[in-house]
Design an enzyme around this catalytic site. Structure first.
Site, PDB file in Angstrom:
ATOM      1  N   LYS A   1     -67.888 -20.562 -26.865  1.00  0.00           N
ATOM      2  CA  LYS A   1     -66.884 -20.620 -27.812  1.00  0.00           C
ATOM      3  C   LYS A   1     -65.701 -20.440 -27.135  1.00  0.00           C
ATOM      4  O   LYS A   1     -65.303 -19.285 -26.871  1.00  0.00           O
ATOM      5  CB  LYS A   1     -66.941 -19.446 -28.786  1.00  0.00           C
ATOM      6  CG  LYS A   1     -66.448 -20.177 -30.114  1.00  0.00           C
ATOM      7  CD  LYS A   1     -64.842 -20.599 -30.050  1.00  0.00           C
ATOM      8  CE  LYS A   1     -63.902 -19.179 -29.797  1.00  0.00           C
ATOM      9  NZ  LYS A   1     -62.483 -19.617 -29.959  1.00  0.00           N
TER      10      LYS A   1
ATOM     11  N   GLU B   1     -65.417  -7.291 -21.622  1.00  0.00           N
ATOM     12  CA  GLU B   1     -64.361  -6.975 -20.607  1.00  0.00           C
ATOM     13  C   GLU B   1     -63.117  -7.028 -21.410  1.00  0.00           C
ATOM     14  O   GLU B   1     -62.651  -8.087 -21.618  1.00  0.00           O
ATOM     15  CB  GLU B   1     -64.509  -7.882 -19.479  1.00  0.00           C
ATOM     16  CG  GLU B   1     -63.337  -7.592 -18.276  1.00  0.00           C
ATOM     17  CD  GLU B   1     -62.105  -8.327 -18.316  1.00  0.00           C
ATOM     18  OE1 GLU B   1     -61.135  -7.739 -18.618  1.00  0.00           O
ATOM     19  OE2 GLU B   1     -62.157  -9.278 -17.805  1.00  0.00           O
TER      20      GLU B   1
ATOM     21  N   CYS C   1     -55.551  -9.213 -17.123  1.00  0.00           N
ATOM     22  CA  CYS C   1     -56.051  -8.155 -17.805  1.00  0.00           C
ATOM     23  C   CYS C   1     -55.845  -6.922 -16.734  1.00  0.00           C
ATOM     24  O   CYS C   1     -55.877  -5.816 -17.040  1.00  0.00           O
ATOM     25  CB  CYS C   1     -57.561  -8.398 -18.362  1.00  0.00           C
ATOM     26  SG  CYS C   1     -58.771  -9.001 -17.242  1.00  0.00           S
TER      27      CYS C   1
ATOM     28  N   GLU D   1     -51.116  -2.523 -23.528  1.00  0.00           N
ATOM     29  CA  GLU D   1     -51.185  -3.754 -22.732  1.00  0.00           C
ATOM     30  C   GLU D   1     -50.187  -5.125 -23.274  1.00  0.00           C
ATOM     31  O   GLU D   1     -50.312  -5.193 -24.414  1.00  0.00           O
ATOM     32  CB  GLU D   1     -52.531  -4.450 -22.873  1.00  0.00           C
ATOM     33  CG  GLU D   1     -52.499  -5.674 -21.822  1.00  0.00           C
ATOM     34  CD  GLU D   1     -54.059  -6.134 -21.734  1.00  0.00           C
ATOM     35  OE1 GLU D   1     -54.883  -6.456 -20.863  1.00  0.00           O
ATOM     36  OE2 GLU D   1     -54.951  -5.914 -22.815  1.00  0.00           O
TER      37      GLU D   1
END
Length: 470
Positions: free
Chosen positions: A169, A244, A278, A377
C-alpha cells in the site's frame, strides 16, 4: 505525468472496485497533474487473497531461484533509473539529482540483498535439533512518501527474498513512483500473486491491510502516532508488526571537531530533501566554547542553500504538500514564540517564489531541549542548535528524547567518537558521515519503532524460526 487509475493484483493491472479518485498535485507548482485511484477494503481483500494463494507455490522456490529473481529486479531497476527519478521528483519535489541517487541506492540494495540471500543459512543443525528459517507468509507493506523509491524497495524486496508474498500500500502522495516500481517488478517476472499493489488512502486501504486476518506481518514506516494505531489494528490477529517511526536525531559536534566536516554534516543532514528525512539530525549539539564560530558557520551555510525548481541544479526543492508546508510554518512560529534565536530563514516562502510549497531553510540558536522544536519531529528544513558544556551533558541531551532512531557524532579523536556512539541510545549512529550503509541494520529505540530493515536484519524480519527436534 498522468493518471494512476489501476491497481496491480495477481500479476495484472486491474480497475478498482469503486471509481473514487483523488487529485495528484505537483508540490513544485501546486498544480494538479492527474487523478489517483483510491482502492478500498474490497480491493485489499482481492490483493490479500491473491498473495495467500500464491504463497503456496512461491514459498517453495529454491534460494537459487529467488536469487535469480532479485537479480532480474535489479537489472530492470537499473534500466528504469531515469523513469524512477523523474517520478520521485514529480511526486514529492525531491531535486532530480537526489531522486536519482535514491533510485540508484534502491537498485544497488537489491543486488546486495541477492548476494546476502545466496549465502544465508536457512537451515542449521544444533546438537539434536535443526533450526529452520521459513517465510512468515503474506506481508502487508506500508512505506512512507519521503524517499518512495528506496522505501518501497526496502520493504518489498526482502520479503520476496525470504519467500513471502506481498501486498504493497504505497503512499498516496507518491503514486508515480509506485507505478514505476510495480512496472519494474512486473517486467522482472515476479510470479503471479507474489507482488500486489493497492493504491489509496492509509485510513482506508492501509487500515484494511493491517486488520486483515490473512496478513501474517505488517511492516509500516511513518509517524509514531499512526504507528501506534497500526499496532492496535494488528493486535486482534496477533500478526507480527515491524515499524520504523519518528525521529528527533541528535548530532553531537565534539569540541575537537573539524569545523568544515561538522558544518557540512549538519547542513546536509537537515536540509537535504527539504528536511523530510526521519533520520535528519535536527538537534545539533554544539560545545559552548565554540558556539559563536559554529552558529555563524552553520547559519552562513544554510543561507547559501539554493532553493528552487527541483528539475534544475538546486540543493533543495519544495516540501511534499500544502499540508506539510503549513506544518513547517507552525513549527517555525513556535520556535520564535518560545524564545529561540532565529539566525537563518524563518516563516514564509523563499524570496522570489510565487508558487509551489517551498519553505525557507531555517536555523534556530539558543534552543533548549524542552522547546517544542527540540521535542517534536517537524519533518521540514528546520535546525535547532543546542549548546552544551561537557560531553557528558551532550550525551544526556541526546538521550533526553522520546525517540531513538539515529544519532550522529562528529569529532577528531576516534576513541572519543566511538565512546560517545556507544552511550547514545539510538538504533544507528553515524560517525563523521551522514550517508548510511544500506547493508547495516536500521531501526529505532523507544518510540522510533521496533524491528530492523536493510541487509541480513531486513531479510530476517520476514522469517519465522522453526525448531525440528530429533
Amino acid at each position: 505525468m498522468t493518471d494512476v487509475l489501476r491497481l496491480y493484483i495477481d500479476g495484472a493491472w486491474t480497475e478498482p472496485v469503486e471509481g473514487r479518485t483523488a487529485d495528484i498535485v505537483n508540490p513544485a507548482t501546486g498544480e494538479t497533474t492527474g487523478q489517483l485511484a483510491l482502492g478500498n477494503e474490497a480491493d485489499v481483500d482481492r490483493a490479500v487473497e491473491a498473495a495467500k494463494r500464491a504463497f503456496v507455490s512461491y514459498s517453495q522456490l529454491s534460494v537459487a531461484e529467488r536469487v535469480e529473481l532479485l537479480e532480474a529486479i535489479a537489472a530492470e531497476y537499473e534500466r528504469r533509473l531515469d523513469d524512477m527519478a523523474a517520478a520521485v521528483t514529480a511526486d514529492v519535489g525531491t531535486p532530480l539529482f537526489l531522486a536519482r541517487l535514491s533510485a540508484e541506492a534502491a537498485a544497488g540494495s537489491v543486488r546486495e540483498l541477492a548476494e546476502i540471500l545466496g549465502k544465508y543459512p536457512f537451515e542449521e543443525r544444533r546438537g539434536d535439533y535443526t533450526v529452520r528459517k521459513e517465510p512468515i507468509g503474506v506481508c502487508g507493506l506500508i512505506p512512507p512518501w519521503n524517499y518512495p523509491a528506496l522505501q518501497m524497495t526496502e520493504k518489498v524486496v526482502p520479503a520476496l527474498a525470504a519467500g513471502c508474498t506481498t501486498v504493497l500500500k504505497p503512499a498516496e502522495i507518491a503514486p508515480y513512483s509506485a507505478q514505476v516500481f510495480a512496472e519494474i517488478l512486473h517486467a522482472a517476472g515476479v510470479p503471479q500473486g507474489a507482488f500486489n499493489m493497492v493504491v489509496g488512502k492509509g485510513s482506508v486501504a492501509g487500515s484494511a491491510l493491517t486488520k486483515h486476518p490473512d496478513v501474517d506481518m505488517i511492516s509500516f514506516t511513518g509517524s509514531t502516532a499512526v504507528g501506534i494505531q497500526v499496532q492496535k489494528d494488528a493486535a486482534d490477529t496477533v500478526k507480527r508488526v515491524t515499524q520504523e517511526l519518528g525521529g528527533k536525531s541528535a548530532h553531537i559536534i565534539l569540541p575537537d571537531a573539524d569545523i568544515e566536516t561538522a558544518v557540512s554534516m549538519a547542513v546536509q543532514g537537515v536540509i537535504s530533501n527539504s528536511g523530510q528525512t526521519c533520520t535528519a539530525p535536527t538537534r545539533t549539539l554544539i560545545p559552548s566554547s565554540r558556539k559563536d564560530e559554529l552558529v555563524g558557520a552553520i547559519a552562513a551555510a544554510v543561507q547559501a542553500v539554493v532553493v528552487g525548481d527541483p528539475l534544475t541544479q538546486v540543493f533543495m526543492g519544495p516540501v511534499a504538500s500544502e499540508r506539510q508546508w503549513h506544518t513547517v510554518q507552525r513549527y517555525i512560529q513556535a520556535g520564535i514564540d518560545e524564545g529561540a534565536t532565529l539566525v537563518a530563514g524563518g516563516p514564509g516562502q523563499p524570496e522570489g517564489v510565487k508558487s509551489g510549497w517551498f519553505a525557507r531553510p531555517t536555523v534556530f540558536a539558543d534552543v533548549t531541549n524542552d522547546m517544542t522544536i527540540a521535542r517534536e519531529e517537524i519533518f521540514g528544513p528546520v535546525m535547532s542548535l543546542i549548546t552544551y558544556d561537557t560531553v557528558d551533558e551532550a550525551v544526556d541531551i541526546a538521550n533526553d528524547s522520546p525517540y531513538g532512531l539515529t544519532a550522529y557524532v562528529t569529532g577528531s579523536d576516534p576513541e572519543q567518537v566511538r565512546d560517545v556512539a556507544a552511550r547514545v541510545r539510538a538504533g544507528q549512529v553515524l560517525l563523521n558521515r551522514v550517508q548510511p550503509d544500506l547493508t547495516a541494520p536500521f531501526g529505532g529505540y523507544k518510540q522510533s519503532g521496533n524491528g530492523r530493515i536493510w541487509g541480513v536484519a531486513g531479510l530476517e524480519e520476514n522469517l519465522e524460526v522453526k525448531a525440528v527436534v530429533g
